[in-house]
Design an enzyme around this catalytic site. Sequence first.
Site, PDB file in Angstrom:
ATOM      1  CD  GLU A  87      -2.833   1.129   2.449  1.00  0.00           C
ATOM      2  OE1 GLU A  87      -3.183   0.034   2.920  1.00  0.00           O
ATOM      3  OE2 GLU A  87      -3.208   2.222   2.914  1.00  0.00           O
ATOM      4  CE  LYS A 284      -5.931  -1.173   5.681  1.00  0.00           C
ATOM      5  NZ  LYS A 284      -5.060  -0.321   4.861  1.00  0.00           N
ATOM      6  CG  ASP A 300       1.283 -16.836  11.598  1.00  0.00           C
ATOM      7  OD1 ASP A 300       0.487 -16.156  10.942  1.00  0.00           O
ATOM      8  OD2 ASP A 300       1.033 -17.994  11.980  1.00  0.00           O
ATOM      9  CG  HIS A 397      -3.766   7.925   0.860  1.00  0.00           C
ATOM     10  ND1 HIS A 397      -4.774   7.048   1.165  1.00  0.00           N
ATOM     11  CD2 HIS A 397      -2.814   7.733   1.790  1.00  0.00           C
ATOM     12  CE1 HIS A 397      -4.448   6.372   2.248  1.00  0.00           C
ATOM     13  NE2 HIS A 397      -3.264   6.778   2.641  1.00  0.00           N
TER      14      HIS A 397
HETATM   15  C1  MEV Z   1      -5.445   3.474   5.393  1.00  0.00           C
HETATM   16  O1  MEV Z   1      -4.738   2.326   4.951  1.00  0.00           O
HETATM   17  C2  MEV Z   1      -5.407   3.562   6.898  1.00  0.00           C
HETATM   18  C3  MEV Z   1      -6.236   4.698   7.496  1.00  0.00           C
HETATM   19  O2  MEV Z   1      -7.582   4.601   7.054  1.00  0.00           O
HETATM   20  C4  MEV Z   1      -6.162   4.545   8.993  1.00  0.00           C
HETATM   21  C5  MEV Z   1      -7.078   5.468   9.762  1.00  0.00           C
HETATM   22  O3  MEV Z   1      -8.126   5.878   9.236  1.00  0.00           O
HETATM   23  O4  MEV Z   1      -6.730   5.741  10.931  1.00  0.00           O
HETATM   24  C6  MEV Z   1      -5.741   6.023   7.048  1.00  0.00           C
END
Ligand code: MEV
Length: 448
Positions: A87, A284, A300, A397
């Site tokens: 990513e 995430k 792992d 991004h």
């Molecule tokens: C994107 O891979 C991860 C984010 O969505 C994490 C977040 O919102 O804290 C930017």
Amino acid sequence: MSSNKTISGFSKLSKTGKIKWVVENFFKDPEHVMHELKSWWHHDKEQQRLLDGFSENTISNFPMPFGIAPNFLINGKTYAVPMVIEESSVVAAASSAAKYWLDRGGFHAKVLGMKKLGQVHFSWRGKAEKLESVFDELKEELRKDAAPITANMEKRGGGVLDIELVNLTHLEPNLYQLKVSFDTRDSMGANFINSVLEEFAKTLDRFISFHPIFDENEERDVNIIMSILSNYTPECLVRAWVECPVADLGTFSGGYTAQSLAEKFAKAVRIARLDPHRATTHNKGIFNGIDAVVLATANDFRAIEACAHTYAARDGQYRSLSQCTVENGIFRFWLDIPLALGTVGGLTKLHPIAKHSLELLGHPSAEELMEIIACVGLAQNFAAVRSLVTTGIQQGHMKMHLANILNHLGANEQESEKVMQHFEGKVVSFTGVREYLDAVREGAGVKV
Ligand code: MEV
């Protein structure tokens, strides 16, 4: 019903035979795909054999970027951290957070426990009190029979810590569990734990079948259901944190003062504690960093994710793994996360790149690796939340997105530079970029 897309004996085919079957049955341009898949084979046959051996039915390698996030100051020591992730923006964000905290005392981390767990589940119709009354005797037998398996681990300072009998008959008739805790030192320990548990299961079976305390017939009949480690290891836990006086946070894009940023940041983290939808995305972001280093060190990641998500829901609601306070002029941001990692055993030293990752990190112990990885997770989380509450995430991004689109369209360096300049501060879309690139190419007399 038969279909030409099923096969028996696939695993017995040669590698080329496997590719041939796959490309001929599933692809429009078999020749091209065959060539492409083969082009990713390692040029060194020994290396390729090693990679093939990690799994089954291997037909090629799947490349992923191996990047570095430098300037991580953790417990007073600096690290350049290896990250494997597809990513865009993740490595850049980790590096940016590392640099930011480098000037503010760096990251701190502390391992709070190293306990791993395993379970032998069994069904038994006897009287629980009887089993409890001879449990110390059983524990001794269990340890004695498993001694050949545990001897080496004990030499390294680890081994079986404790064995408990858990009565689960209130949940399911006749169900019991041996709950075993382990210290596996620098290894993740899955094979060790599972071998010990399987040996325990045999001993348990024999013990119950022959011990005179149990009545003949029913009480001697035990049914071992399964013996396996538990990936939920809440006491294999590490805490990572950053802290500084609020005033030292500096100023931020969007005209934020240190105080307003700190408060907004803390609120965003609180939202992730309160709302499972936000918590999932928040966590995430933490795993963007964690998984990347876990992969780079051939640990792992499925086990790490499964464990930490259960931990995040330990009070019955899924919550953010990190927390933040702004109190008495101090900004404090921390992450508690269970991480069952290894720096010996498994693929850690076998994988041709993972071993270099570990060397890059200075051959850390499992505890040190837990600290490093927790800090990278916290850094990633810091960078994401900082962007979210200031400029928004898309600004960063989009730059990477644009680079990916340009790559996809085969733009050369000069073309890319022109397009990047044009899209500075503008919304990036695939069509927009393609049209502008076409215009650049036409302007330069390039046929498109
Ligand atoms: C994107 O891979 C991860 C984010 O969505 C994490 C977040 O919102 O804290 C930017």
